[in-house]
Scaffold this motif. Structure first.
Motif, PDB file in Angstrom:
ATOM      1  N   HIS A  46       0.836  -1.203   0.000  1.00  0.00           N
ATOM      2  CA  HIS A  46       0.000   0.000   0.000  1.00  0.00           C
ATOM      3  C   HIS A  46       0.870   1.253   0.000  1.00  0.00           C
ATOM      4  N   ARG A  47       1.885   1.265   0.854  1.00  0.00           N
ATOM      5  CA  ARG A  47       2.772   2.436   0.923  1.00  0.00           C
ATOM      6  C   ARG A  47       3.512   2.634  -0.403  1.00  0.00           C
ATOM      7  N   ARG A  48       3.915   1.538  -1.015  1.00  0.00           N
ATOM      8  CA  ARG A  48       4.605   1.661  -2.303  1.00  0.00           C
ATOM      9  C   ARG A  48       3.680   2.229  -3.373  1.00  0.00           C
ATOM     10  N   MET A  49       2.409   1.821  -3.360  1.00  0.00           N
ATOM     11  CA  MET A  49       1.481   2.351  -4.357  1.00  0.00           C
ATOM     12  C   MET A  49       1.259   3.848  -4.150  1.00  0.00           C
ATOM     13  N   VAL A  50       1.102   4.270  -2.908  1.00  0.00           N
ATOM     14  CA  VAL A  50       0.925   5.693  -2.617  1.00  0.00           C
ATOM     15  C   VAL A  50       2.122   6.489  -3.128  1.00  0.00           C
ATOM     16  N   PHE A 343      -9.605   0.249   3.873  1.00  0.00           N
ATOM     17  CA  PHE A 343      -9.122  -0.372   2.650  1.00  0.00           C
ATOM     18  C   PHE A 343      -7.594  -0.395   2.642  1.00  0.00           C
ATOM     19  N   VAL A 344      -7.057  -1.419   1.997  1.00  0.00           N
ATOM     20  CA  VAL A 344      -5.616  -1.501   1.791  1.00  0.00           C
ATOM     21  C   VAL A 344      -5.369  -1.879   0.343  1.00  0.00           C
ATOM     22  N   ASP A 345      -4.378  -1.256  -0.275  1.00  0.00           N
ATOM     23  CA  ASP A 345      -4.040  -1.536  -1.667  1.00  0.00           C
ATOM     24  C   ASP A 345      -3.247  -2.849  -1.725  1.00  0.00           C
ATOM     25  N   VAL A 346      -3.861  -3.876  -2.311  1.00  0.00           N
ATOM     26  CA  VAL A 346      -3.227  -5.201  -2.385  1.00  0.00           C
ATOM     27  C   VAL A 346      -2.846  -5.549  -3.818  1.00  0.00           C
ATOM     28  N   THR A 347      -2.695  -4.538  -4.661  1.00  0.00           N
ATOM     29  CA  THR A 347      -2.440  -4.762  -6.080  1.00  0.00           C
ATOM     30  C   THR A 347      -1.229  -5.655  -6.315  1.00  0.00           C
ATOM     31  N   GLU A 348      -0.151  -5.369  -5.626  1.00  0.00           N
ATOM     32  CA  GLU A 348       1.083  -6.136  -5.847  1.00  0.00           C
ATOM     33  C   GLU A 348       0.910  -7.596  -5.455  1.00  0.00           C
ATOM     34  N   ARG A 349       0.460  -7.850  -4.225  1.00  0.00           N
ATOM     35  CA  ARG A 349       0.348  -9.233  -3.761  1.00  0.00           C
ATOM     36  C   ARG A 349      -0.678 -10.007  -4.568  1.00  0.00           C
TER      37      ARG A 349
END
Length: 750
Positions: A46-50, A343-349
């Protein structure tokens, strides 16, 4: 059960037995969220996406990206003056134009006035004079919008035709625009863009038709509605949903598990926040963007929502980069909901991280395994090739990309992707709307010898390749005959004159060159009939965001079309069409108060106030940085017709029941029956309606039964449903559970 559905159900049953995966008393498993290592990985992702989104915003190239307008102004200001006086004139004109797009209108107007004086006295060609005057006129008109409709937004602002409550208090902008458009029409009487806008300027002053010479006048009779509905009122300001933003997507769903419908709205600029509004249960909403962990999750021209991990709450997929070509190599975001509105961005995983321009995607369980899969329609143009993607859900929180081996690894400027079972064989098929090329219909042929599901393209044979210039689309059963029909809206206009001239010509009954929509009726034999003209939809609509729902609870789905294009002149009414019992669609735009002049994007239907009728939320901003506007919520004033709301929960099927087909069999006072058909999903390709099924019953005296074909293959029949109530229906259970709900007044409006 149809033979195709029975065969598919048998295959699914064998798979369940072989894997000990699903029985009638066991829900399809959800993705576990208790592993601390996974939680830590997701937080880091999530932090990486932000950070990635922030870096992309800072790296935007003003030389090639025409929508980072404030930065383009700074870039242009750094250019040395051209040596050639004519080129210097053009240079100043480009800078003034960019200032207007950036929202620095008050500074741009004096620069444009100076250019106009030079053009009038300096012997410039008439075409240059006309161009500068058009620029000045639209700058004044935009200033009028900023000072009135944006700064002092109310329920009547920008609703066409302009009523007393929407007339401008700060009048200079419209008066100056009126003068410039009169000069343009003196020079070019056939300029339909100027003709439309002089009428509009007069309306904002409360001086239409008197202030418009008869030869340029557009009579109000040209906009009369063709049917009657009660007037809907924009209650977004009172409800707390009138966020000012650019174009974006919308999703309406219960996101925190309290039973009330919430709203998410995006804005497409990479500096713009994704905003979450949770219902307070009293007719108002509170923004909870930061509390939901969404701070820094920016941009997104569109949203598609679904419970991809089968854990009982709705997640979000955010789409980015549309229209920008090389400058649109942005990542999309999969935002996992923890069930309490965080919500949490889980795009990578999840294995979804990719960098392609897109604004359309669609969820469906195409392989029948009980997990929702995701198709992403990317945009290819020129030497910018971006293959479309099909992500198969592996059931463990991750996806694998299988487009090429499935027959969906195509290229095109894809503007809509929608799933629907067009041949009633129990397998979802896929329709793609593409700009400037034939559209595509992929039939789901089930698994091949190797067990891989394959798709076969059949649009030409089915008769659904047009329109060649199209944008949004959806499947629906508009005539309630049990077969999914298809709506595809046209988009491209005559760009050299601006789309508003084409819209004006259509209202006036003149010849047009703009693309028309298509309404395709499913014949039930693998082909579709083009019924656009017969249905009364052969019109210039220039649709962007749109969706469908039942305005009056009569059991026949209606549609709301958000219209426009980036051009600041594109001030055309969004349109509402009422379904006349499956035979035709009638324009009810003006009588219902739906004719918003701002650019309509994400549209969502849903019963926000739990009173049994559907309200409509829409994102209304434009594409350029200065073309912002407040989002709207049209409250349904209600009617005498009956209704029932069904909340479906899959067990063998995906938890949200996306793709399920409903038949609600109604009984009337004479003992006769009729059936209302529905498809579970979020509706159109650019907007996200609630997944709960809000079914209008018309004047029916009773609900005889509800029949459900679940996407997992099971068919179910439920009796004992009472009108004017909300029910929870679980796949495999023989009865429905009545849910207690309490209605409330939106923003204290009634």
């Amino acid at each position: 059960m149809a033979p195709g559905r029975a065969l598919r159900f048998g295959v699914m049953l064998l798979l369940c037995v072989a894997t000990a995966g699903c029985g009638p008393d066991r829900a399809r498993g959800s993705v576990a969220d208790g592993d601390p290592a996974d939680a830590d990985a997701d937080a880091a992702g999530h932090r990486r996406m932000v950070q990635r989104l922030e870096d992309l915003a800072l790296a935007a190239n003003p030389a090639t990206n025409g929508f980072v307008n404030a930065e383009r102004v700074r870039w242009m200001e750094g250019d040395p003056p051209a040596a050639n006086p004519v080129e210097q004139f053009r240079q100043r004109g480009r800078l003034a134009h960019e200032r207007v797009l950036a929202g620095d209108t008050e500074r741009a107007i004096p620069e444009l006035e100076a250019l106009l004086r030079e053009a009038e006295s300096g012997g410039y060609p008439a075409t240059i004079l006309q161009t500068v005057r058009h620029e000045l006129a639209v700058a004044w008109l935009r200033l009028a919008e900023e000072q009135n409709c944006v700064a002092h937004h109310d329920a009547d602002s920008c609703l066409f035709p302009i009523r007393a409550g929407g007339q401008h208090v700060a009048q200079r902008g419209s008066r100056e625009a009126l003068e410039q458009y009169a000069a343009l029409l003196q020079q070019s009487p056939g300029d339909l863009s100027a003709r439309w806008l002089i009428n509009l300027a007069a309306m904002t002053l409360g001086e239409h038709p008197a202030a418009v010479p008869e030869r340029w006048r557009i009579p109000l009779t040209a906009f009369e509605s063709e049917d009657t509905v009660p007037r809907f009122r924009d209650v977004a300001p009172a409800a707390g949903l009138d966020a000012v933003a650019l174009s974006g997507g919308a999703a309406m769903e219960d996101l925190d598990g309290d039973g009330d419908l919430d709203v998410v709205a995006s804005s497409w600029g990479l500096a713009d926040p994704l905003r979450l509004f949770l219902s307070n249960g009293d007719g108002t909403f509170a923004e909870r963007t930061v509390e939901a962990g969404l701070e820094g999750v920016r941009g997104g021209l569109n949203l598609v929502h679904a419970d991809y991990d089968n854990d009982g709450d709705v997640d979000l997929y955010v789409l980015r980069g549309a229209w920008l070509g090389k400058d649109g190599r942005f990542p999309n975001s999969l935002l996992r909901n923890d069930g309490e509105g965080r919500f949490v961005d889980v795009t990578e995983r999840a294995g979804l991280l990719a960098f392609h321009p897109t604004q359309t995607a669609a969820w469906a369980d195409y392989d029948g395994d009980g997990w929702l899969d995701l198709f992403v329609g990317n945009e290819s143009s020129g030497d910018e090739l971006h293959r479309c993607e099909l992500f198969r859900n592996l059931g463990d929180g991750s996806f694998e990309e299988v487009a090429r081996e499935s027959g969906l690894g195509l290229f095109g400027f894809v503007k809509a992707a929608v799933w629907g079972d067009v041949d009633n064989d129990g397998r979802p098929d896929l329709y793609l709307s593409r700009l400037r090329e034939p559209n595509l219909l992929f039939r789901n042929e089930g698994p091949d010898a190797a067990g891989r599901v394959r798709f076969r393209e059949t649009a030409a044979a089915a008769g659904v390749s047009e329109p060649l210039n199209s944008f949004p689309a959806w499947f629906w059963d508009y005539d309630n005959d049990g077969w999914l029909d298809l709506f595809v809206s046209g988009y491209m206009a005559a760009w050299n004159e601006g789309s508003i001239g084409e819209v004006a010509a259509d209202y006036l009954g003149l010849a047009v060159r703009a693309e028309r929509p298509r309404l395709y009726r499913n014949r039930g034999d693998g082909s579709f009939e083009d019924v656009t003209r017969a249905a009364g939809l052969w019109r210039v609509l220039l649709t962007m965001g749109c969706n469908y729902g039942d305005l009056d609870n009569d059991g026949w789905v209606d549609m709301y079309l958000g219209t426009g294009e980036p051009d600041l002149r594109a001030l055309m009414p969004n349109r509402m069409f009422r379904n006349a019992r499956g035979r035709a669609f009638r324009d009810v735009t003006t009588v219902g108060g739906f004719g918003h002049l701002q650019k309509g994007h994400g549209v969502a239907f849903g019963d926000v106030d739990a009173d049994g009728d559907q309200d409509i939320f829409a994102v209304m901003g434009g594409a350029y940085e200065g073309d912002v506007y407040a989002n709207v919520l049209f409250e349904n004033p209600g009617n005498a017709n009956g209704w029932v709301t069904l909340r479906l929960e899959g067990r063998r099927s995906n938890r949200g029941a996306i793709g399920a087909r409903l038949r609600v069999v109604l009984r009337d006072g004479s003992g006769g029956t009729r059936t209302v058909h529905a498809l579970v999903g979020s509706g159109g390709s650019f907007g996200g309606s609630t997944l709960q099924q809000e079914i209008g019953l018309g004047d029916a005296t009773a609900v005889e039964r509800v029949e459900i074909d679940w996407p997992g293959g099971e068919s179910q029949r439920i009796e004992g449903i009472a009108p004017r109530a909300v029910y929870r229906i679980v796949e495999g259970e023989s009865t429905a559970t009545r849910v207690k709900v309490s209605s409330f007044a939106l923003g204290g409006s009634r």
